[in-house]
Design an enzyme around this catalytic site. Structure first.
Site, PDB file in Angstrom:
ATOM      1  N   ASP A 254       0.851  -1.184   0.000  1.00  0.00           N
ATOM      2  CA  ASP A 254       0.000   0.000   0.000  1.00  0.00           C
ATOM      3  C   ASP A 254       0.890   1.239   0.000  1.00  0.00           C
ATOM      4  O   ASP A 254       2.075   1.169   0.329  1.00  0.00           O
ATOM      5  CB  ASP A 254      -0.870   0.037   1.262  1.00  0.00           C
ATOM      6  CG  ASP A 254      -1.905  -1.072   1.273  1.00  0.00           C
ATOM      7  OD1 ASP A 254      -2.302  -1.504   0.183  1.00  0.00           O
ATOM      8  OD2 ASP A 254      -2.297  -1.503   2.368  1.00  0.00           O
TER       9      ASP A 254
ATOM     10  N   ASP B 240      -4.445  -3.511   5.128  1.00  0.00           N
ATOM     11  CA  ASP B 240      -5.000  -3.152   6.437  1.00  0.00           C
ATOM     12  C   ASP B 240      -6.515  -3.183   6.479  1.00  0.00           C
ATOM     13  O   ASP B 240      -7.113  -3.066   7.539  1.00  0.00           O
ATOM     14  CB  ASP B 240      -4.503  -1.770   6.876  1.00  0.00           C
ATOM     15  CG  ASP B 240      -4.833  -0.680   5.864  1.00  0.00           C
ATOM     16  OD1 ASP B 240      -5.602  -0.952   4.918  1.00  0.00           O
ATOM     17  OD2 ASP B 240      -4.313   0.441   6.020  1.00  0.00           O
TER      18      ASP B 240
ATOM     19  N   ASP C  99      -8.684  -6.329   1.849  1.00  0.00           N
ATOM     20  CA  ASP C  99      -7.326  -6.813   1.579  1.00  0.00           C
ATOM     21  C   ASP C  99      -7.153  -8.281   1.954  1.00  0.00           C
ATOM     22  O   ASP C  99      -6.159  -8.901   1.561  1.00  0.00           O
ATOM     23  CB  ASP C  99      -6.295  -5.988   2.364  1.00  0.00           C
ATOM     24  CG  ASP C  99      -6.172  -4.568   1.855  1.00  0.00           C
ATOM     25  OD1 ASP C  99      -6.227  -4.390   0.627  1.00  0.00           O
ATOM     26  OD2 ASP C  99      -6.037  -3.650   2.672  1.00  0.00           O
TER      27      ASP C  99
END
Length: 874
Positions: A331, A589, A593
């Site tokens: 990310d 997170d 995901d």
């Protein structure tokens, strides 16, 4: 978000006293004594116990023959089985201690990864540990949360919960505030249950049961996180250990029968015990007793080190996989950046004021900041609350009646708030998604997009907001719900700054040097992602960045930055790299995901921003949300695998060399020196089982621990690294020639020791003394060479060309092992136990043989390294 009063702190304390704490009894830990007994299920241990039992038989028979005259020989025969037992117990004790520590680590992992929930207390929304939830608390949950206790819903906004662990149904349940008296308790859609996963929407509920009084508590269904996963290396070692054991058992039988035949059946009553001791020595030589124990200790030490570095490992096996990672799909926000959002610019459309813009962004928001400045919620939403003085926005006059939660597919969040007789629909989200839904920007779209591009070009995140006013609203009217996000009035947008972490650029550079490819996967604007990726060094060419909507799955491997990506696309990206044969790590997170985290080889969840569902799906929790921590973990994984290989090479060196020495000693040297050695009925094996046990277990112990804690000098993060092959780059070849050369030296100086003893008046009177003279030389050469071989494995160049201080811990470990040998051969009581010559100080020739063999072994290694240094890789 609407405010609920909730309990006061005094009421919460009283409720906890009355209804109990909110935790389930953990699975009872296996007691230490049972862990110790479980070690005896190992085939290696069983064989050693069998060897000990047979040694006892030999000792008893010898005692009966000598009328229990405890001379030197009988003492040795009685000590030998006890030494084998001591070794078994020591090895089992180390194994059980390690498993006991693993249990404690699993318990500590739960405390390190504590779950938090949001609760209304004294009229404020605060974050507390799940264990502090009490009956009567009012809890707020949204997507990604785990329901902390059983309760009744007070408010729902498209809330869906996955309750398969209770009902067996894999489809999420749509929750309502309406009860159904005819339904069973688990079918009541107005109830939520502890342990359920919130997969969509949000809701508020009042706690009715906690701890063992919840539905999950009643059926005693506790989740045990301490699952044992074996890494590929550990699986290989289990197979190798079994192979060594069965091979040793087969050789035991063959050697016993053949040696009995060689000694002659005419005196079978005496010769069978000699043959049996030789066969036992062979079994002990073959089996690398410390194989699994040493590796587990090394893995455990690495886990402890990474925990201190903010990387919480769930399973020991993750360490090895980390070392082989080739792709990191990461990310952007919070991982590569600081996750310290701040509104740095804004744009108000037409007559919209800053106050209007700020009010809309605060009302369409689920974060909160308490009076004592405690912040709860998403960092972006917290930044929106902090932008303007909320006391001037008159927020308390608005009451939220509906929410359509943000999701990564729509990229929008919608709320309906009521003020007087008006219902105001507020929508915030990605500008490129929101603008087409607005009806007041037709002639200004290009200008607004230019402004957005300018912000994105500076690496800023942009968030737009729009609204419309209704005079009638019914959340049960599906048609009206479907139209909520259409015909909006654009208010403007804000630009948020989230600067890259200082350490991220260095970590990206380290990845590239290590042939690890970092890939950015983000929901942000393509230009914003591109600017940050270029600044960090992830992106070098503009054509390596792509929007998720434009992604061609056949070209996934060509890109390094993916923007505006959906969860399905993220999963496809991970799958493509895995199918291409790469070892992939993924960070995440959010609830969406989880599929990618599970699919990856190493799923890394962010410890600060990560939701519970993502943490459950991950293998590794990054407690500081820092990309650099992942890179540190990869380096530690590489070091751990390298250390394990060095320890294994050393163990296999002595196993192979010891086996060759014992076999050749029995069948060749035994025949050569048969006349001298069989005086008074003594055997002629090179090593006794107790000597081999000292070499295989205790002598390797000090260097193994030293290798585990010694910082390596290799540039681990330069070039590719593979954990697929146990031995490569000449290591297998080196192991063979070193083992054979060490066998040759051991047998040579064993023979020279015997020849010296035969020609020495003090020793030639006893076959036993003659054998011990040779055995003492061979024992020291094999053991001391193995101890010093740890140093050989540290560097490819000659040791004489290196600074000893670089490997001071390995030097200390090796010298400590040699000290053990010196104590055994020079201290009489120990020498008696381990069957070495007792008055060695009176025989300097034997001492010179012992040290000479070690010097020759180390010297040969130095010569080979010197040749390779001068003539390349041969």
């Amino acid at each position: 978000m609407n405010s609920w009063t909730g309990l006061s702190e005094q009421a919460a304390i009283k409720s906890r006293q009355e209804h109990g704490a909110n935790f389930l009894p953990e699975k009872k830990a296996t007691p230490f004594w049972l862990l110790f007994l479980q070690q005896f299920k190992s085939l290696v241990v069983i064989l050693l116990l069998l060897a000990s039992l047979l040694s006892f038989v030999v000792a008893i028979v010898s005692g009966l023959r000598s009328n229990w005259n405890f001379n030197h020989d009988l003492i040795i025969e009685w000590v030998q089985p006890f030494i084998i037992l001591l070794t078994v117990f020591a090895n089992s004790l180390i194994g059980s201690i390690q498993e006991f520590k693993a249990q404690k680590s699993a318990s500590a992992l739960k405390s390190l990864t504590k779950s938090f929930t949001r609760v209304f207390r004294n009229g404020e929304l605060i974050s507390i540990n799940v264990s502090e939830v009490v009956v009567g608390d009012i809890i707020f949950v949204d997507a990604g949360d785990i329901i902390p206790a059983d309760g009744k819903l007070l408010q729902v906004n498209n809330l869906r919960c996955l309750e398969s662990f209770l009902t067996g149904e894999s489809t999420p349940v749509d929750k309502t505030i309406d009860s159904n008296e005819k339904a069973t308790i688990l079918e009541q859609t107005n109830l939520v249950f502890s342990g359920a996963q919130v997969v969509y929407g949000s809701g508020v509920f009042q706690v009715e049961a906690v701890g063992i009084k919840t539905q999950v508590g009643k059926i005693a269904k506790t989740v045990d996180d301490s699952v044992t996963k074996l890494s590929p290396l550990q699986q290989k070692l289990e197979k190798i250990g079994k192979w060594f054991s069965w091979f040793g058992l087969g050789l035991f039988a063959v050697v016993f029968l053949v040696q009995t035949a060689l000694l002659g059946f005419d005196n079978f009553t005496n010769n069978w015990s000699i043959a049996l001791i030789g066969a036992i020595a062979l079994v002990v030589a073959i089996i690398p007793e410390g194989l699994v124990t040493f590796i587990n200790v090394i893995f455990a030490l690495s886990v402890q080190k990474l925990t201190k570095q903010k990387a919480i490992i769930k399973y020991l096996s993750v360490i090895e996989t980390l070392g082989s990672v080739q792709i990191i799909c990461t990310d952007k926000t919070g991982t590569l950046t600081q996750n310290q959002m701040k509104v740095v610019d804004h744009f108000c459309f037409n007559s919209t004021t800053q106050t209007d813009l700020a009010r809309a962004l605060c009302l369409c928001n689920n974060a909160s900041i308490s009076k004592d400045a405690n912040k709860t919620g998403d960092p972006t939403e917290i930044a929106l609350l902090e932008w303007k003085d909320r006391s001037q926005l008159d927020l308390k006059t608005y009451y939220r009646v509906y929410e359509k939660a943000f999701d990564s597919i729509r990229k929008l969040m919608t709320v309906v708030v009521q003020k007087d007789n008006r219902f105001i629909v507020i929508v915030k989200g990605a500008p490129d998604v929101l603008l087409p839904l607005c009806n007041n920007v037709q002639n200004e779209v290009k200008n607004i997009e230019n402004l957005l591009d300018q912000s994105a070009g500076q690496g800023l995140r942009t968030l737009a907001v729009a609204l419309k006013v209704l005079y009638k609203f019914d959340q049960n009217d599906q048609k009206q719900i479907d139209e909520l996000e259409n015909n909006l009035e654009f208010l403007g947008f804000v630009s948020l700054q989230d600067p890259p972490r200082k350490e991220s650029k260095e970590a990206i550079l380290a990845c590239k040097k290590a042939n690890i490819t970092p890939i950015m996967i983000t929901g942000d604007h393509l230009k914003t992602a591109t600017v940050i990726a270029k600044e960090l060094g992830i992106l070098t060419l503009d054509n390596q960045a792509v929007l998720g909507s434009e992604l061609d799955e056949k070209k996934i491997l060509d890109y390094r930055v993916f923007a505006r990506v959906t969860p399905q696309q993220k999963l496809a990206i991970v799958s493509a790299w895995k199918e291409a044969g790469f070892t992939v790590s993924v960070t995440g997170d959010g609830v969406n995901d989880a599929p990618a985290l599970i699919k990856s080889d190493v799923g890394c969840c962010m410890g600060i921003t990560g939701v519970d569902i993502a943490k459950d799906a991950s293998d590794l929790i990054i407690s500081d949300d820092n990309f650099a921590t992942i890179v540190n973990g990869i380096e530690e994984g590489r070091k751990t695998f390298l250390t394990c290989k060095r320890v294994l090479l050393n163990l296999f060196l002595t196993s192979i060399a010891g086996t060759v020495v014992v076999l050749l000693g029995l069948f060749i040297l035994g025949q050569v020196f048969k006349t001298n050695l069989l005086q008074q009925g003594h055997d002629f094996q090179v090593f006794s089982p107790t000597q081999l046990l000292i070499i295989n277990l205790f002598v390797h112990g000090f260097p193994a621990v030293a290798l585990a804690v010694q910082p390596v000098k290799e540039k681990l993060m330069v070039g590719s690294f593979s954990t697929k092959n146990l031995f490569y780059n000449r290591q297998g070849f080196d192991l063979i020639w070193q083992s054979l050369f060490l066998s040759f030296l051991t047998l040579l100086f064993y023979s020279l020791g015997i020849i010296y003893a035969i020609n020495n008046r003090d020793l030639q009177t006893s076959g036993d003394l003659i054998n011990r003279a040779g055995s003492t030389c061979g024992f020291f050469i094999l053991g001391a060479s193995a101890a010093l071989n740890s140093l050989n494995l540290m560097v490819d160049k000659p040791l004489l060309m290196t600074n000893p201080w670089f490997f001071k811990l390995v030097w200390i470990g090796s010298l400590a092992s040699i000290l053990v040998f010196l104590l055994i051969i020079f201290i009489n009581p120990l020498g008696l136990v381990f069957n070495v010559l007792q008055d060695l100080t009176n025989h300097p020739v034997l001492i010179s043989y012992s040290f000479g063999g070690v010097i020759l072994y180390m010297g040969m290694n130095e010569v080979v390294k010197l040749i390779r240094l001068g003539y390349g890789n041969i």
